[in-house]
Scaffold this active site. Structure first.
Site, PDB file in Angstrom:
ATOM      1  N   ASP A 463      16.667  23.750  -9.013  1.00  0.00           N
ATOM      2  CA  ASP A 463      17.509  23.916  -7.771  1.00  0.00           C
ATOM      3  C   ASP A 463      18.898  22.763  -8.182  1.00  0.00           C
ATOM      4  OD1 ASP A 463      17.754  21.600  -8.219  1.00  0.00           O
ATOM      5  OD2 ASP A 463      16.630  20.841  -6.285  1.00  0.00           O
ATOM      6  N   ASN A 471      27.766  21.136   0.574  1.00  0.00           N
ATOM      7  CA  ASN A 471      27.895  21.141   2.530  1.00  0.00           C
ATOM      8  C   ASN A 471      29.191  20.136   2.754  1.00  0.00           C
ATOM      9  OD1 ASN A 471      26.920  23.952   2.249  1.00  0.00           O
ATOM     10  ND2 ASN A 471      24.705  22.260   2.057  1.00  0.00           N
ATOM     11  N   ASP A 480      27.198  28.394   0.103  1.00  0.00           N
ATOM     12  CA  ASP A 480      26.328  29.552   0.478  1.00  0.00           C
ATOM     13  C   ASP A 480      26.948  30.652  -0.856  1.00  0.00           C
ATOM     14  OD1 ASP A 480      25.469  29.044   2.589  1.00  0.00           O
ATOM     15  OD2 ASP A 480      26.431  30.614   4.024  1.00  0.00           O
ATOM     16  N   GLU A 506      18.412  25.032  -2.039  1.00  0.00           N
ATOM     17  CA  GLU A 506      18.813  25.286  -3.009  1.00  0.00           C
ATOM     18  C   GLU A 506      17.854  25.737  -3.846  1.00  0.00           C
ATOM     19  OE1 GLU A 506      18.667  21.042  -2.416  1.00  0.00           O
ATOM     20  OE2 GLU A 506      18.861  22.935  -1.320  1.00  0.00           O
TER      21      GLU A 506
END
Length: 601
Positions: A463, A471, A480, A506
């Site tokens: 990840d 974010n 994204d 993620e």
């Protein structure tokens, strides 16, 4: 018949009433006799009690006296319909009551022990007198009731005799009447039927102008005669047209014979195309679809080489799907405006040099095809491809070409829809990687394959480090963009046989068949370094450096076959990488203990 039935019913009803009265007389007679018998039994019991002083006789006296009174009362009720007899019954009941009172008085004296007084009362003779009066009145009553019963019995016999004579007389009369009506009806039916049968026999012998003339004396037969005459007229017209019909039929038979071969050939083509369509509908990959086309199209259009082109996803090129008959085509395809069939939306062909404009894609070097045929593939009013044939498609093959293009166009649309739906169900829409559902199905299949072949199978869980920061600082669109950049980097770094999936959020998962964890770690390290060199841009700004942590595990026979144990092992290695500072590749404990026997691929 109705009158006879009514008379019989009336006679039967009267006979039933008479029989009821006869039965009633018997019941009245029986009741009168019972009254007298009970009274006599009571008198005998009282005499025995007085003479023998036996108490049992005294008890029987009371029972019989009560029964005598009940019978006298019942006699009154049963004679209520006959005033004379009812009056006699009333007199009998009075005498019975007097005799009962006297007998009860004697019984009281006897029960009190005064047997001499009871005997003295009997010796007076009053009881005998009352008993004689009762006998006389009962005899008169019974004689009168016997006379009534005899009269009623005679009435029953007379009515039964009347019924018998009624049946004996009415039955022959009805039979004669029915026979007469049947004969009359048969005569009225036979005459018109014979006339119609005669006309039908004349028609059957070929006399087409035969008709039924005259009145039929019946509305029903009149309608039948009119219908038969109308049918005969139609038959006459039909016979007149028979020669013309036979001639037309002969011509039609000739045409059918001429077209039978064409129909047979078309039937074979339709059957062949049905098999082709069935297989194309079942095709799952582009190669399977191309193989089906290469096999069946030369059978539908024999000795005509060709190729099938379809739009690419961008619809800016027509790329070859399949070619047959030894025709070689460029794999790069051609632009849609290079084909006149696509421009016009209809067939375009050249049968000889100079007969029409030559499509640019039909020109090979400095030579142009002298005879070829381009047929656009249409589905829902949209051009989806073109069928290119090197040769002349004659009139006899136009039907084959039409149904062939329709089947291919339908199969291409269906194949694309199936492929699109399949991609939607197994792909993550944001990154384009396989989704978690596909990962779980593939992992189970790869585990089964590795178990059979005894080959290694490894799994990577990874990840993005500090993903929440992107974010929070730059917004979800930036997050994204980071996920898309990471997905693109991993697609370019891992092997074609590796299955790269987005596990969720993620997190990503890579299934690496045929590779041990230690061998896979070298490749994952290269991926980690490549991701560290990424500079993601979003909205004209740089989001900063990226790092990822990786955990690797190798499947063993002791693990669960659904892959859950292997995922937990790789996930545990990933958490170790997080705890040890992130941005690193960690193998689970069991994978570290295994020797590195697999060369780097």
């Amino acid at each position: 018949m109705v009158v006879s039935a009514a008379l019989l019913l009336e006679t039967a009803s009267q006979t039933h009433d008479s029989l009821t009265w006869v039965t009633h007389s018997g019941e009245v007679t029986q009741t009168a006799n019972a009254t007298l018998q009970h009274l006599q039994q009571a008198e005998s019991g009282q005499r025995g009690f007085t003479l023998t002083r036996n108490p049992e006789f005294g008890e029987a006296v009371q029972t019989e006296l009560a029964a005598a009174q009940r019978a006298a009362n019942e006699l009154m009720i049963r004679t209520a319909d006959n005033p004379a007899q009812n009056a006699r019954a009333a007199h009998i009941r009075t005498l019975v009551s007097q005799r009962v009172n006297e007998l009860e008085g004697n019984a009281r004296l006897a029960r009190a022990g005064d047997f001499s007084g009871a005997q003295a009362s009997v010796a007076t003779g009053r009881g005998r007198y009352l008993m004689q009066m009762v006998d006389a009145r009962v005899d008169d009553f019974l004689n009168e009731e016997s006379a009534l019963a005899a009269q009623r019995t005679h009435l029953v016999e007379r009515r039964v005799s009347q019924s018998r004579w009624l049946v004996l007389v009415a039955t022959p009369v009805m039979i004669v009447f029915i026979v007469y009506m049947a004969v009359a009806l048969i005569r009225r039916i036979r005459t018109p039927v014979d006339r119609m049968m005669a006309v039908m026999e004349r028609l059957g012998s070929g006399e087409r102008n035969a008709r039924i003339d005259g009145a039929m004396n019946s509305d029903e037969f009149e309608r039948l005669a009119n219908g038969l005459n109308a049918m005969a007229g139609e038959l006459e017209h039909a016979v007149a047209d028979q020669i013309d019909s036979e001639e037309r039929l002969r011509i039609a038979n000739l045409e059918l014979s001429e077209n039978s071969e064409v129909l047979r050939e078309r039937g074979e083509v339709i059957e062949l195309l049905g098999g082709m369509a069935h297989r194309m509908q079942a095709a799952r990959t582009d190669e399977e679809l191309a193989s089906i086309i290469r096999v069946f199209v030369p059978r539908v259009l024999p000795e005509i080489p060709g190729a099938l082109y379809a739009h690419n996803n961008s619809r800016n090129l027509l790329v070859p799907i399949a070619a047959w008959g030894g025709l070689e085509v460029a794999s790069a395809g051609f632009a849609p405006d290079q084909c006149w069939a696509l421009r016009r939306g209809q067939s375009h062909f050249v049968v000889e040099p100079g007969s029409d404009i030559v499509c640019a894609h039909a020109v090979h070097g400095n030579d142009a095809a002298h005879h070829y045929h381009c047929e656009p593939l249409l589905a829902g009013g949209e051009v989806i491809g073109v069928l290119y044939l090197r040769g002349v498609v004659g009139a006899e093959n136009r039907f084959r070409l039409t149904v062939l293009t329709e089947n291919i166009a339908s199969a291409l649309v269906n194949h694309r829809l199936q492929r699109g739906l399949r991609e939607q169900t197994i792909r993550d829409p944001l990154t384009g990687l396989f989704n978690r559902r596909y990962m779980e199905e593939t992992l189970a299949l790869e585990i089964a394959r590795a178990s059979r072949s005894k080959s290694p199978l490894s799994l990577v869980m990874c990840d993005v480090d500090h993903f929440k920061r992107f974010n929070d600082e730059f917004g979800h669109d930036a997050g994204d963009a980071v996920l898309q950049a990471v997905a693109a980097e991993m697609r370019g770094r891992f092997r074609d046989g590796d299955v790269i999936c987005r596990f969720g959020g993620e997190e990503f998962t890579i299934i690496a068949p045929g590779t041990s964890a230690r061998t896979l770690a070298h490749r994952v390290e290269i991926v980690r370094q490549g991701i560290g060199e990424l500079m993601v841009q979003q909205g004209g700004r740089t989001l900063g450096s990226l790092t990822m942590s990786f955990g690797i595990a190798t499947w063993e026979e002791a693990m669960e076959r659904d892959g859950s144990t292997l995922i937990k092992a790789a996930d545990a290695a990933l958490y170790r990488a997080k705890r040890e500072g992130r941005n690193r590749v960690i193998l689970d404990a069991r994978s570290e203990a295994l020797p590195d026997t697999q060369p780097e691929i």
